[in-house]
Design a protein around this motif. Sequence first.
Motif, PDB file in Angstrom:
ATOM      1  N   ARG A   1     -20.291   6.564 -36.938  1.00  0.00           N
ATOM      2  CA  ARG A   1     -20.544   7.212 -36.080  1.00  0.00           C
ATOM      3  C   ARG A   1     -22.105   7.390 -36.420  1.00  0.00           C
TER       4      ARG A   1
ATOM      5  N   ALA B   1     -18.094  12.043 -29.977  1.00  0.00           N
ATOM      6  CA  ALA B   1     -17.902  12.174 -30.893  1.00  0.00           C
ATOM      7  C   ALA B   1     -16.445  12.835 -31.583  1.00  0.00           C
ATOM      8  N   ALA B   2     -16.279  13.676 -30.753  1.00  0.00           N
ATOM      9  CA  ALA B   2     -14.614  14.179 -31.678  1.00  0.00           C
ATOM     10  C   ALA B   2     -13.768  13.332 -31.124  1.00  0.00           C
TER      11      ALA B   2
ATOM     12  N   THR C   1     -13.953  10.911 -33.793  1.00  0.00           N
ATOM     13  CA  THR C   1     -13.436  10.919 -35.242  1.00  0.00           C
ATOM     14  C   THR C   1     -11.871  11.696 -34.983  1.00  0.00           C
TER      15      THR C   1
ATOM     16  N   LYS D   1     -25.589  17.783 -31.053  1.00  0.00           N
ATOM     17  CA  LYS D   1     -24.655  17.413 -32.321  1.00  0.00           C
ATOM     18  C   LYS D   1     -24.045  18.035 -33.220  1.00  0.00           C
TER      19      LYS D   1
ATOM     20  N   THR E   1     -21.644  19.563 -32.729  1.00  0.00           N
ATOM     21  CA  THR E   1     -20.369  19.078 -32.617  1.00  0.00           C
ATOM     22  C   THR E   1     -20.005  17.747 -33.848  1.00  0.00           C
ATOM     23  N   GLU E   2     -20.579  17.089 -33.678  1.00  0.00           N
ATOM     24  CA  GLU E   2     -20.520  15.479 -34.294  1.00  0.00           C
ATOM     25  C   GLU E   2     -20.875  16.539 -35.949  1.00  0.00           C
TER      26      GLU E   2
ATOM     27  N   ALA F   1     -17.595  17.742 -37.016  1.00  0.00           N
ATOM     28  CA  ALA F   1     -16.073  16.998 -35.981  1.00  0.00           C
ATOM     29  C   ALA F   1     -16.232  16.580 -37.693  1.00  0.00           C
TER      30      ALA F   1
END
Lengths: 489, 222, 321
Positions: free
Chosen positions: B29, B101-102, B105, C297, C299-300, C303
């Motif tokens: 990431r 991102a989701a 992940t 960001k 949400t990251e 996550a």
Amino acid sequence: MAIATTMVILAVIPLIVSVVSWFSVDRFAKFITIAAGVLSFVLAVILIPAVSKDGSASAGAFLFVDSLSMVFLIPISFLYAATSIFTAGYLHRPSSNVGAEYNKHFYAGINLFCWAMIVALMVNGLALVWVAVEVTTVVSALLVAIDGTDGATEAAWKYLLLASLGLGIALIATIFIYYAGSHVFGSSYSFSFTNLLAGSSKFPRQVVRLSFVLSVIGYGTKVGFFPVHTWLPDAHSEAPTPVSALLSGSLLSVSFYAILRFFQVAEQSVGKAFPRDVLLAFGLASLFIAALYLISQRDIKRLLAYSSIEHMGILAIGMSFAAPIAIFGVLLHVMSHALAKGGAFFGAGSLVRKFQTKDMARIRGGIGLLPLTGPMFMLSVLALSAMPPFGIFRSEFLIVMGGLQSQSDIAAVTLVVLVTLAFLGITYLATYTLIGPTTGTARNLTVGEPSYFIAAAAALCLLGLIVLGTHPPGELVTLINHAAMELEV
Amino acid sequence: MQAPAPSSFADISDVIAIFVLLTEFAMFRAPLLRSQLKLYAVQSLLVTVLAGFLATSHHISELYLLGAASFLLKVLAVPYVLTRFLERTEMSLVTGPSLGAASMTLIAIATSAFGFFTMDATKVGSTVLPTTALAISIAIVLVAFLLAIMRSDVVSQAIGFLSLENGVSIASLVVASGLPLIIDVAFLFDLLVAAVVFGLLMKAHHVRAKTLSTANLDRLKG
Amino acid sequence: MGNLNLSPVVVQIIQVLTILLGAPLVSGTISNISARLQGRRGPRVLQPYYDLIKLFQKETLAPEDSSFVFLLAPMVAFVCYLTVPLLIPVLTTFGLPLGYMGDILGGGFILALAGFSVALAGTETGAPYAQLGSSRAMTFGALIEPTVLMVVFAAGIITSTDLPYAMAATVRSSASEILRPAHVLAALAFFMVVLTDTGRIPVESHSGTLEFGMIDEGRTLEHSGPPFALLKWGSAMKQLILYTILIDVFVAPWGLASNTLLSSVMLAVLALLAKAIVLGVIFAVIDNSFSKLRLFKITEFLAAAFLLGTLSVLIFYLGGG
């Protein structure tokens, strides 16, 4: 000369020459490179009788050759010699602005690349093979990128990345084999081939199966098995021609050799069926894809690259036939393919030099403009398509015969059909470039060879092919027989 | 009824292995290339620590040497070499990962779960380290593949390969801790050579394309 | 006096009172330390109490168009925060009379109800910043929920119960329980949950005045007087409750009273406050060493927390947990 000394010399000469070339002058580098290539071949030949007699020979704990490694060592050192001669011609370009520095580095790289391949075949143990193969990857990636064009940089990057990732998988396979061995030998033991094979019948089967599949995928990336072959056409077409010849004729075989080492262990541990089925699947898929791509190529070097994928597929299919004659055929095929692909790339290099393009639509009438390499390219292509009297005809014939003997009729027939398809593609396209009227700017080209070194290199390869096809020397046949027996349990 | 806890030794080695996996996720990431290199150094350090821990607890003196070599090469040399290459390119930010991102992940979780359960199914055991660590190392390898595949810049792809090797290192500590030292050291030097060549080609790519993104590496096909 | 044996009901009441009265102290200490870390002298440690007293003396104002919800919500939230301490191990190693009323999920639901009612009050106002805060709080609340569930699952499968007390007892039982990977990962995930839910850096700046960056704080901008006091107090209690869960269930469940003697209960009160303040210092350090994430960001960050929680469960099933 003692066998051990011969082996040590063979394993260090190219390295020394590589270093010397880097620091010496252009002309001297050319001379010693050719000398080193020829010397390596001679040394490899000297090793044949001893290995045939004792089955294997070793020098210290790390150097070891048996019949199987000799079968690969012979063609690879031969191609080393031929390529070093070809390189002398390739680097002889009067109008070029690349200087002596480039040439020195080029010679050093070629020697280093061949050194890594020779060492990969001579080291004792799967882990050291991995190390050597990884060295071949990084050296050859630099050689692919040496011209610094956009295409070369792209191809080198893709090659380095894919091959390294593939070798990462091969490393896992190696470690799992070591783990399998620790069930028999205890946690710390010698990883040499002889030791490993002595106990491999008692290895845990599940681990060996996993490891074999991983090794085929991992080293298969460098062999060019579908679907991990994608770097191969790019690297072969963008690399300088001597490098393409070595990649195709030698490097792919070295990686295949690594798979065969895993094959030996797997065969003894889990029986014949499993490793053969895995190789059959990869072989058929690669052959199929290659045959399809061969028909629609425009780039002459990509054409030869796909032909390499085709031949690697044939090797894998041949290994899958449980008949000694097919194994013999496979080993003979390794040799003849190295020579044929070397010859074909040398011829193609001559054509590309003459026409200044790799696009086959713009190469016409090559046979008229190149009085020596033109016909020789034609012959090499015919040899690649398994025409008699060349070596590949004999080896493919033996493979198909083995397939029929071992009741693998469907696979054997598929092999013949796909090879024929590939034959149509490659022969049609090659003929088109050689015969036919010269068009456009090509009309202004003068008749003549770019360099006699190129012609000499191609001629050497053709000569070797004819020998392999018509009357292979007795010593060599004995050697291949021994190697085939090593692969058969 | 509650599940019995494994021994403290197994716990600690598992936790170290898990932190290696977490650094792998973080690399996956990380937006800054420089931070990826730092994460790689941290990851290598964790692998070194694991080797040292194993050496102390099982009295395998070879592993001390291996740990020292791996510290010198993987924690110091390789990140240094690559940082130097990156400094000259004067580019730090990449175009960004191709997915949100989701999704990334979730893909990473699914991949590592796949690795976990496949390794669990093969029933590979070890006397030195818990089998869990092996499963984790396979998960690391798989996420390293994702890193090399899904990120579209040369640095991430190189780091993908290098960190893949870290995953394999853990696997080898688990199942092949008796591997002769000379071979381990050969692996490490190989890695250094590979890192240098990766750096050279990165530089070459940057000189040609004026970017570290791999977006334009699509000319060759067919 | 010291060996006076209290009735469990009394201990239960002390438990709630500890949270109720201790919360402003913990908040005050954190802001004081945070200020010192920035080189300021900072507010007094007892400042939150003065703030609350002051607010309770002010008049209550409500926006014109708001309904009864606006004024009811702070009370609902406050009652929720008073209920949760009944369910979690605050002072004792054993469950008190009402301790088995709800499991760890029940506690979560009650906290969620509190958050929901505050957000509802925020949307009542019609004021843009309060609505922004409410909608953000609900969005990120929904995103953090899976992580909380995973943490709960992890704790649940490790102990085979869903009671916070059992989890604490397991962790206390041996050192290797603290080290087991599933536990470490779950604790880390929960740590990130606490960071998010207490509105700390890197999710939200706790003491900022910039409305655009606000999440939790934004919701209460329109409140005033006693309801606002309840909200502030409630938020401090929520923080202490979350700290307590992190400390007494996951990280350091030591120093709890194993009987109902007055002396050991008092010792447990002090131990809890001390541990909460230590934890608060850690949060203050994090507050001062990182910068706030951009809103998108976050949400990251969430996550990543989810990843830890999931890994925790996976590792457990792998047999290494």
